[in-house]
Scaffold this motif. Sequence first.
Motif, PDB file in Angstrom:
ATOM      1  N   ALA A 195       9.775   0.565   7.322  1.00 41.79           N
ATOM      2  CA  ALA A 195       9.128   0.608   6.016  1.00 41.79           C
ATOM      3  C   ALA A 195       9.838  -0.301   5.014  1.00 41.79           C
ATOM      4  O   ALA A 195       9.192  -1.047   4.265  1.00 41.79           O
ATOM      5  N   ILE A 196      11.165  -0.261   4.991  1.00 42.29           N
ATOM      6  CA  ILE A 196      11.930  -1.128   4.092  1.00 42.29           C
ATOM      7  C   ILE A 196      11.693  -2.593   4.434  1.00 42.29           C
ATOM      8  O   ILE A 196      11.532  -3.452   3.552  1.00 42.29           O
ATOM      9  N   ARG A 197      11.639  -2.891   5.716  1.00 42.11           N
ATOM     10  CA  ARG A 197      11.407  -4.270   6.154  1.00 42.11           C
ATOM     11  C   ARG A 197      10.011  -4.753   5.738  1.00 42.11           C
ATOM     12  O   ARG A 197       9.831  -5.925   5.403  1.00 42.11           O
ATOM     13  N   TYR A 198       9.042  -3.855   5.773  1.00 48.30           N
ATOM     14  CA  TYR A 198       7.683  -4.176   5.327  1.00 48.30           C
ATOM     15  C   TYR A 198       7.708  -4.657   3.877  1.00 48.30           C
ATOM     16  O   TYR A 198       7.091  -5.671   3.525  1.00 48.30           O
ATOM     17  N   PHE A 199       8.432  -3.955   3.023  1.00 50.85           N
ATOM     18  CA  PHE A 199       8.556  -4.352   1.614  1.00 50.85           C
ATOM     19  C   PHE A 199       9.335  -5.654   1.479  1.00 50.85           C
ATOM     20  O   PHE A 199       8.936  -6.564   0.733  1.00 50.85           O
ATOM     21  N   TRP A 200      10.450  -5.756   2.170  1.00 47.01           N
ATOM     22  CA  TRP A 200      11.312  -6.943   2.124  1.00 47.01           C
ATOM     23  C   TRP A 200      10.532  -8.183   2.554  1.00 47.01           C
ATOM     24  O   TRP A 200      10.634  -9.246   1.913  1.00 47.01           O
TER      25      TRP A 200
ATOM     26  N   GLU B 289       0.837  -1.194   0.000  1.00 49.28           N
ATOM     27  CA  GLU B 289       0.000   0.000   0.000  1.00 49.28           C
ATOM     28  C   GLU B 289       0.869   1.240   0.000  1.00 49.28           C
ATOM     29  O   GLU B 289       1.977   1.245   0.529  1.00 49.28           O
ATOM     30  N   ALA B 290       0.358   2.286  -0.643  1.00 49.25           N
ATOM     31  CA  ALA B 290       1.012   3.587  -0.562  1.00 49.25           C
ATOM     32  C   ALA B 290       0.518   4.283   0.700  1.00 49.25           C
ATOM     33  O   ALA B 290      -0.669   4.246   1.011  1.00 49.25           O
TER      34      ALA B 290
END
Length: 328
Positions: A304-309, A267-268
């Motif tokens: 936030a990066i971990r959410y994507f990863w 999600e954005a």
Amino acid sequence: MSHLREEIKNTPSRVYAHTLGQTAQEMANYQDEPVQMQSGAVGKSGYLKLRFAKGEQRSELVEMERRVPSLVQKALYWDEEMPQLPCVTMISTSGCLLQGDRQALDIIVEKDACAHVTTQSATKIHMMNANYAAQVQDISVAENGYLELIPDPIIPHRDARFITDTLIKLHPSATVIYTEILQSGRKHHHQDELFGFDIFSSRIRAQYQTEVGDELHEKELFVEKYVLAPQQDDLRAIGVMESFDVFGNAILLTPQQYHEAILSRLEAKYDVENQIAYGATQLPNKSGIIFKALGVDSPKTKVAIRYFWQIAREEILGISLQKPFLWK
């Protein structure tokens, strides 16, 4: 041993680290030599090569070459969700990047192998009054290979000058997760540290590489480059950093079959209360997904990066991330 030193000296990535800033237009004003020690001298020209291969039960770090100040810990297998994954931590014995430093990194992941590479701590780019620091990263991932390159944040001190170039070469069946987090400086250290660096230049390129018989076929996928010069341009402008202090960039290169599922879960977000914003989009040539985040501090940006990863790993491998270490 002398033969090995000569091979390391002539490694293409290490040679390029010495010429990168000389040919980049944005570094033209920073060519003066430091009075303390010539740029790229012994102790200022680091090199690290890591080659991973698939073993009987797990992937292994089968080759390592280094030149000071670059160092690396032995491969550990601390990821409980993915016990076959060798986790390697890169270290710099100099503590930070100094003016005139030239760093080169080669990572090779062979067919069906996997690896996780990170850093011991944040990469600090020290104050400078001459020249600049340069870094070249050359990453190769073969058929069905899997690489996570997840370093800690980069912190440019005031008056720092830095240029980095990353080339990712991979087979169309391989996966690479590459992240970088850039802080605006040591904002709690001194009032002039916030966006006080002179220049930060970063280029990331990617290409498919396949072998047909004895021929190597290459296809360029994308090039992303940004040059930040806060003394010349207002990084607080609308559409740039605005009120944020930390920039997170994550690139996922993976087969197209995973893209739709990953994007559907992402999600954005623009969260005013928690001061974090992020979003994702597809990369050119249907090669992968790029995710960008803005935060007021590195912990929020890391989350936030971990959410994507985590979403990427779950959709591609069917494996989640283990809980983060308290000190990371």
